[in-house]
Design a protein around this motif. Structure first.
Motif, short mmCIF file in Angstrom:
data_model
loop_
_atom_site.label_atom_id
_atom_site.label_comp_id
_atom_site.label_asym_id
_atom_site.label_seq_id
_atom_site.Cartn_x
_atom_site.Cartn_y
_atom_site.Cartn_z
N ALA A 178 3.27 14.60 6.07
CA ALA A 178 1.81 14.25 5.93
C ALA A 178 1.95 12.92 4.93
N ILE A 179 2.53 13.03 3.86
CA ILE A 179 2.46 12.05 2.78
C ILE A 179 2.95 10.83 3.11
N GLU A 180 4.25 10.76 3.83
CA GLU A 180 5.08 9.74 4.23
C GLU A 180 4.15 8.95 5.28
N GLY A 181 3.44 9.73 5.98
CA GLY A 181 2.53 9.12 7.07
C GLY A 181 1.57 8.21 6.67
N LEU A 182 1.19 8.39 5.28
CA LEU A 182 0.02 7.75 4.98
C LEU A 182 -0.06 6.57 4.70
N GLU A 183 -0.46 5.69 5.42
CA GLU A 183 -0.13 4.27 5.12
C GLU A 183 -1.89 3.67 4.75
N HIS A 184 -2.71 4.36 4.61
CA HIS A 184 -3.88 3.69 4.13
C HIS A 184 -4.40 4.39 2.73
N ILE B 197 5.81 19.76 6.34
CA ILE B 197 4.58 19.23 6.99
C ILE B 197 3.85 18.36 5.65
N ILE B 198 4.19 18.81 4.34
CA ILE B 198 3.44 17.96 3.19
C ILE B 198 4.36 16.58 3.45
N GLN B 199 5.56 16.68 3.53
CA GLN B 199 6.28 15.37 3.57
C GLN B 199 6.02 14.38 4.61
N ILE C 227 -4.08 16.41 1.35
CA ILE C 227 -2.76 16.85 0.60
C ILE C 227 -2.48 15.90 -0.29
N VAL D 64 0.85 -1.05 0.12
CA VAL D 64 0.06 -0.07 -0.08
C VAL D 64 0.87 1.33 0.11
N ARG D 65 1.78 1.34 0.81
CA ARG D 65 2.88 2.58 0.98
C ARG D 65 3.39 2.64 -0.27
N LEU E 211 1.04 3.81 -2.86
CA LEU E 211 0.90 5.25 -2.95
C LEU E 211 1.94 6.38 -3.51
N ASP F 186 7.01 22.57 3.43
CA ASP F 186 7.36 21.07 2.84
C ASP F 186 7.51 20.06 3.60
N THR G 81 -4.26 14.67 5.83
CA THR G 81 -3.17 14.08 4.79
C THR G 81 -3.88 13.50 3.62
N VAL H 244 9.85 18.07 -3.00
CA VAL H 244 9.53 18.20 -1.49
C VAL H 244 9.48 16.99 -0.81
N ILE H 245 8.93 15.96 -1.36
CA ILE H 245 8.67 14.78 -0.74
C ILE H 245 10.00 13.72 -0.89
#
Lengths: 183, 240
Positions: B17-23, B13-15, A117, A27-28, A31, B11, A114, A136-137
Motif C-alpha cells: 500500500a505504501i509503496e504504491g502510493l504515488e500521489h 499489505i502495508i508495504q 495507512i 513525489v515518491r 513520501l 506487513d 493507502t 515492515v516497509i
C-alpha cells in the motif's frame, strides 16, 4: 525516455536530465522522507539533500534494472532521513523490554485505504515509526535496524511490537469513529 | 494461521500500500518547484558548461567594448557635423577643440583674408583633407608630410589662374566712367586723328584695379589679382 538513458545523461551532469529525473521521482521519494520525518518542510530538505547525493554519486551506480535504480535512490533517501534524525537526537527508544507478540485482528489493515495507512504511520511517534518503517516497509532485519540506529536487537523488536499495537489501536479508533458517524 | 504469518501478511499489505502510493495524501504538502529551485543551485556544474560560461563572458565583454567604441565614434562625428559652417578663422578655433589630438596638422595657412575667400568647407572632410586649407598658397609649400602632392597641385592651379588673369587684362579696354568724360564728344573720326598719347592725356588715368574689377573672367572670382601678402611662416592649428 528510458530510465537508463536518463541516468546516463544525469551522469554527464546535464541539467535537463537531472530535472526530468527529479520530476519522475520527487513525489515518491518525498513520501519516503515524510514517513520518517515530522514535518513537510523537514521532508523537503531531506529530499533536496538526497537528490544532491543521488546526482553526485550517480557515477558510482551501475545500471542493471529500473527497480534496482529506484531501490538505490530510496536507500539514499532513507539514509539521509536517518542521519537527520540522529543529528536531532529524535530517538527516544526505550530500554530493552520483553517483546510481546501482538495478536493480529484479521483483515483489519486490509480495510484501510493507502492514504489512511500512510496517515496512521506518520501519526506514530518517531521511535516507533522509524523501526516500523525500516522493518515492515524497507524490509530490514532487526539486527540491521539495531546496527543502523545503534540500538540493541531487543529494543528494535520491542519498538516494532509497540508500533504494531499502536497502529491497531489507531485503526480501531478510526473504525469506531467511522461507525459512530455512520449511525 | 499463526500470529507471525498473519503479521507477515499484514506487513505485506502495508508495504504494498505504501509503496504504491504515488500521489500526495490530502494533508501532506510538497512544494516541488521550490525544492528544485534550491536543489538546482547546489548542483555541480557540467565541466563543459563552465567553459561555455567563460566563452560567453568573453563574448559579452567584446560586444560591449565594440558597442562603446562605435558609440564614441558616432558622437565625435555628430559633434563635427554640427559645426558645418564656412571655414573661417573662428571655425578653426572651434575645430581646435573638436579635432582629436592625434591628428596633427603640420602646416596650415591661417591668413584671414584667404580664409574668408575659401568656399564653404564641409567639416566632415576637414579631418580627411585638412590639407586643403593651404590651397590659397600661391607658391609651392615645402611639406614634409604625404600631403605634399595635393598642395603642389592646388598651388599650380592657382598660378595658372593668375596667369590667365594677367594675360587677359592687357587685351581689354579700359573702362571710363561717364562722370570722368570730358564735354566734347569723341567721334570715331576725331579719335582716329588723335594719337594714342593724346588720348591718354585727354582721358584721365583710372585705377587699374577698378577696370579689372569690371572684367569677368572665366576663372573663379576669388582668385584675384590683388596680390595679398604671402605668409611665409606656417603655423599649426594647435598653435593658433
Amino acid at each position: 525516455m528510458e530510465l537508463s538513458v536518463l541516468i546516463n545523461d544525469c551522469k554527464k551532469a546535464e541539467i535537463i536530465a537531472q530535472k526530468k529525473l527529479y520530476d519522475l521521482f520527487a513525489v515518491r521519494l518525498f513520501l519516503i522522507c515524510r514517513r520518517y520525518l515530522k514535518t513537510d518542510v523537514e521532508a523537503e530538505d531531506m529530499l533536496q539533500n538526497g537528490f544532491l547525493k543521488i546526482y553526485t554519486s550517480l557515477h558510482t551506480f551501475r545500471y542493471t534494472t529500473d527497480n534496482a535504480f529506484i531501490a538505490w535512490m530510496k536507500k539514499i533517501m532513507v539514509n539521509e532521513c536517518l542521519q537527520e534524525l540522529r543529528k536531532k537526537n529524535n530517538f527516544f527508544l526505550v530500554a530493552e523490554e520483553t517483546a510481546h507478540e501482538i495478536v493480529e485482528e484479521n483483515g483489519i489493515i486490509s480495510q484501510l485505504s493507502t492514504e489512511e495507512i500512510f496517515r496512521l504511520i506518520t501519526s506514530m511517534p518517531i521511535g516507533y515509526r522509524t523501526v516500523f518503517n525500516l522493518y515492515v516497509i524497507e524490509g530490514y532485519s532487526h539486527q540491521e535496524i539495531a546496527d543502523i540506529l545503534q540500538i540493541t536487537n531487543g529494543t528494535s523488536k520491542s519498538q516494532l511490537n509497540k508500533a504494531r499495537k499502536m497502529l491497531q489501536d489507531l485503526i480501531k479508533n478510526a473504525n469506531q469513529y467511522v461507525s459512530v458517524n455512520a449511525r | 494461521m499463526p500470529t507471525s504469518m498473519s503479521q507477515l501478511m499484514q506487513d505485506k499489505i502495508i508495504q504494498s500500500a505504501i509503496e504504491g502510493l504515488e500521489h500526495l495524501p490530502a494533508d501532506i504538502h510538497f512544494n516541488s518547484h521550490k525544492t528544485w529551485a534550491e536543489l538546482s543551485t547546489q548542483l555541480p556544474l557540467k565541466k563543459g558548461s563552465v567553459k561555455y560560461w567563460q566563452y560567453a563572458a568573453v563574448f559579452i565583454v567584446l560586444i560591449l567594448t565594440t558597442f562603446f567604441l562605435l558609440e564614441h565614434k558616432s558622437e565625435q562625428k555628430q559633434s563635427i557635423s554640427k559645426s558645418s559652417q564656412p571655414y573661417k578663422k573662428s571655425s578653426i578655433e572651434e575645430l581646435k577643440t573638436i579635432i582629436p589630438e592625434k591628428i596633427q596638422l603640420r602646416e596650415v595657412v591661417t591668413h584671414s583674408s584667404q580664409m574668408k575667400k575659401e568656399p564653404p568647407v564641409n567639416t566632415d572632410s576637414i579631418l580627411k583633407d585638412i590639407v586643403i586649407t593651404s590651397v590659397e598658397v600661391p607658391t609651392p609649400i615645402e611639406a614634409t608630410d604625404p600631403t605634399t602632392s595635393t598642395i603642389q597641385q592646388v598651388s599650380e592651379t592657382n598660378q595658372t589662374a593668375i596667369l590667365t588673369v594677367q594675360k587677359a587684362s592687357p587685351k581689354k579696354y579700359r573702362i571710363v566712367h561717364l562722370n570722368e568724360l570730358t564735354p566734347f564728344s569723341i567721334s570715331t573720326e576725331e579719335a582716329k586723328m588723335l594719337s594714342k598719347n593724346e588720348l591718354k592725356k585727354i582721358i584721365p588715368k583710372t585705377d587699374l584695379s577698378e577696370t579689372q574689377d569690371a572684367v569677368e573672367l572665366p576663372a573663379k572670382q576669388f582668385l584675384f589679382f590683388k596680390k595679398t601678402p604671402l605668409i611665409n611662416h606656417t603655423i599649426t592649428i594647435s598653435d593658433n
